[in-house]
Design an enzyme around this catalytic site. Sequence first.
Site, PDB file in Angstrom:
ATOM      1  N   ASP A   1      24.684 -12.143 -19.154  1.00 22.49           N
ATOM      2  CA  ASP A   1      25.879 -11.302 -19.058  1.00 22.49           C
ATOM      3  C   ASP A   1      26.941 -11.968 -18.191  1.00 22.49           C
ATOM      4  O   ASP A   1      26.706 -12.317 -17.029  1.00 22.49           O
ATOM      5  CB  ASP A   1      25.490  -9.946 -18.468  1.00 22.49           C
ATOM      6  CG  ASP A   1      26.644  -8.981 -18.450  1.00 22.49           C
ATOM      7  OD1 ASP A   1      27.408  -8.983 -17.476  1.00 22.49           O
ATOM      8  OD2 ASP A   1      26.800  -8.218 -19.425  1.00 22.49           O
ATOM      9  N   ARG A   2      28.129 -12.136 -18.778  1.00 23.36           N
ATOM     10  CA  ARG A   2      29.203 -12.844 -18.090  1.00 23.36           C
ATOM     11  C   ARG A   2      29.768 -12.043 -16.931  1.00 23.36           C
ATOM     12  O   ARG A   2      30.076 -12.583 -15.864  1.00 23.36           O
ATOM     13  CB  ARG A   2      30.328 -13.166 -19.085  1.00 23.36           C
ATOM     14  CG  ARG A   2      30.033 -14.327 -20.032  1.00 23.36           C
ATOM     15  CD  ARG A   2      28.909 -14.075 -20.998  1.00 23.36           C
ATOM     16  NE  ARG A   2      29.169 -12.910 -21.852  1.00 23.36           N
ATOM     17  CZ  ARG A   2      28.247 -12.259 -22.579  1.00 23.36           C
ATOM     18  NH1 ARG A   2      26.974 -12.626 -22.521  1.00 23.36           N
ATOM     19  NH2 ARG A   2      28.577 -11.225 -23.327  1.00 23.36           N
TER      20      ARG A   2
ATOM     21  N   CYS B   1      35.004 -14.312 -26.795  1.00 21.23           N
ATOM     22  CA  CYS B   1      34.570 -13.476 -25.672  1.00 21.23           C
ATOM     23  C   CYS B   1      35.538 -13.733 -24.531  1.00 21.23           C
ATOM     24  O   CYS B   1      35.637 -14.876 -24.046  1.00 21.23           O
ATOM     25  CB  CYS B   1      33.142 -13.817 -25.246  1.00 21.23           C
ATOM     26  SG  CYS B   1      32.605 -12.933 -23.761  1.00 21.23           S
ATOM     27  N   ASN B   2      36.253 -12.711 -24.102  1.00 23.04           N
ATOM     28  CA  ASN B   2      37.235 -12.880 -23.037  1.00 23.04           C
ATOM     29  C   ASN B   2      36.588 -13.248 -21.716  1.00 23.04           C
ATOM     30  O   ASN B   2      37.033 -14.183 -21.030  1.00 23.04           O
ATOM     31  CB  ASN B   2      38.050 -11.590 -22.877  1.00 23.04           C
ATOM     32  CG  ASN B   2      38.957 -11.315 -24.055  1.00 23.04           C
ATOM     33  OD1 ASN B   2      40.082 -11.773 -24.105  1.00 23.04           O
ATOM     34  ND2 ASN B   2      38.453 -10.553 -25.029  1.00 23.04           N
ATOM     35  N   THR B   3      35.532 -12.540 -21.340  1.00 27.08           N
ATOM     36  CA  THR B   3      34.915 -12.780 -20.041  1.00 27.08           C
ATOM     37  C   THR B   3      34.281 -14.163 -19.976  1.00 27.08           C
ATOM     38  O   THR B   3      34.250 -14.791 -18.908  1.00 27.08           O
ATOM     39  CB  THR B   3      33.881 -11.686 -19.728  1.00 27.08           C
ATOM     40  OG1 THR B   3      34.460 -10.403 -19.960  1.00 27.08           O
ATOM     41  CG2 THR B   3      33.439 -11.743 -18.276  1.00 27.08           C
ATOM     42  N   ALA B   4      33.799 -14.669 -21.107  1.00 21.33           N
ATOM     43  CA  ALA B   4      33.228 -16.018 -21.131  1.00 21.33           C
ATOM     44  C   ALA B   4      34.262 -17.067 -20.746  1.00 21.33           C
ATOM     45  O   ALA B   4      33.909 -18.145 -20.245  1.00 21.33           O
ATOM     46  CB  ALA B   4      32.657 -16.328 -22.512  1.00 21.33           C
TER      47      ALA B   4
ATOM     48  N   THR C   1      36.487  -5.912 -19.480  1.00 22.07           N
ATOM     49  CA  THR C   1      35.330  -5.714 -18.610  1.00 22.07           C
ATOM     50  C   THR C   1      35.778  -5.717 -17.146  1.00 22.07           C
ATOM     51  O   THR C   1      36.883  -6.155 -16.818  1.00 22.07           O
ATOM     52  CB  THR C   1      34.293  -6.831 -18.812  1.00 22.07           C
ATOM     53  OG1 THR C   1      34.859  -8.082 -18.385  1.00 22.07           O
ATOM     54  CG2 THR C   1      33.861  -6.932 -20.265  1.00 22.07           C
TER      55      THR C   1
ATOM     56  N   LYS D   1      28.252  -2.385 -28.307  1.00 27.74           N
ATOM     57  CA  LYS D   1      27.099  -3.271 -28.226  1.00 27.74           C
ATOM     58  C   LYS D   1      25.829  -2.567 -28.698  1.00 27.74           C
ATOM     59  O   LYS D   1      24.893  -3.218 -29.193  1.00 27.74           O
ATOM     60  CB  LYS D   1      26.930  -3.786 -26.798  1.00 27.74           C
ATOM     61  CG  LYS D   1      28.028  -4.758 -26.369  1.00 27.74           C
ATOM     62  CD  LYS D   1      27.809  -5.268 -24.962  1.00 27.74           C
ATOM     63  CE  LYS D   1      28.908  -6.243 -24.523  1.00 27.74           C
ATOM     64  NZ  LYS D   1      28.917  -7.496 -25.277  1.00 27.74           N
TER      65      LYS D   1
ATOM     66  N   CYS E   1      38.649  -7.311 -24.367  1.00 27.18           N
ATOM     67  CA  CYS E   1      37.205  -7.469 -24.527  1.00 27.18           C
ATOM     68  C   CYS E   1      36.985  -7.417 -26.023  1.00 27.18           C
ATOM     69  O   CYS E   1      37.506  -6.507 -26.691  1.00 27.18           O
ATOM     70  CB  CYS E   1      36.420  -6.377 -23.818  1.00 27.18           C
ATOM     71  SG  CYS E   1      34.638  -6.469 -24.168  1.00 27.18           S
TER      72      CYS E   1
END
Length: 247
Positions: free
Chosen positions: A54-55, A89-92, A137, A176, A206
């Site tokens: 989980d990022r 994936c934005n957080t990645a 997120t 999810k 996200c």
Amino acid sequence: MTVMGSSAPVVGVLGGMGPAATADFYRKLVEATPAHRDQDHLRTLIWSDPSIPDRAEAFLRGGPSPVRGLIAGARLLEESGADFIAVPCNTAHLFLGAVRRRAGIPVLDMIGSTVGEILTAGSGAEPPPGAVAVLGTAATMASGIYTDRLIGNGVAVLHPRDAEQHAVIAAITAVKAGEIERGVGLLAPVLETLARSGATRVVTACTELPILSERIDAGPQIVDPTAALARACVRSALMLPVTSAGR
């Protein structure tokens, strides 16, 4: 439209974060391609690895790092013939610096593509009024990965209040888990609240959120980073020579 053909550039998709978001990205990649037949579409390799840690947990609380999994996925795509990589994936994107240093092919910037489209939309004689709200997120929000770029370019930014942010996280979790209708019910009131607060555009930062926002009619204009990344892939593929692939 140049026919892509068997020697055209290959798009590598480093996905699985989450799987539904990766599927949504591929659909938008197909829709963004100016094609008239199968052979006009982009050759695409998709590596969907939902086992990547989980990022948000890694960024906020020092949880297991996703970097090793991201680098492994990027190398797999490169070795399989991809000419560049898109990560829906934005957080990645908070961890992609390390991936870019280890990858031998370009890794596209979804945040930069999205902000660029916002600035282009506001570059006319009459820029769109109102502020841009950002939803994402907890890690994306805390990092300022969108906010800093927008404010740095003179764009007014709105953030959700705590209650709305909790609803956003719950909506992401619902996607999810495959609970799309529940997610729509959580996100719709947030968009309405942001509109009342003066937001004319909302960045669904996200990749689970556009899956929900496209099912919601009312509210401010949605800025979809997944679609912006898809358009960036098409531009990148059309700029590369057809002889670059098939390495």
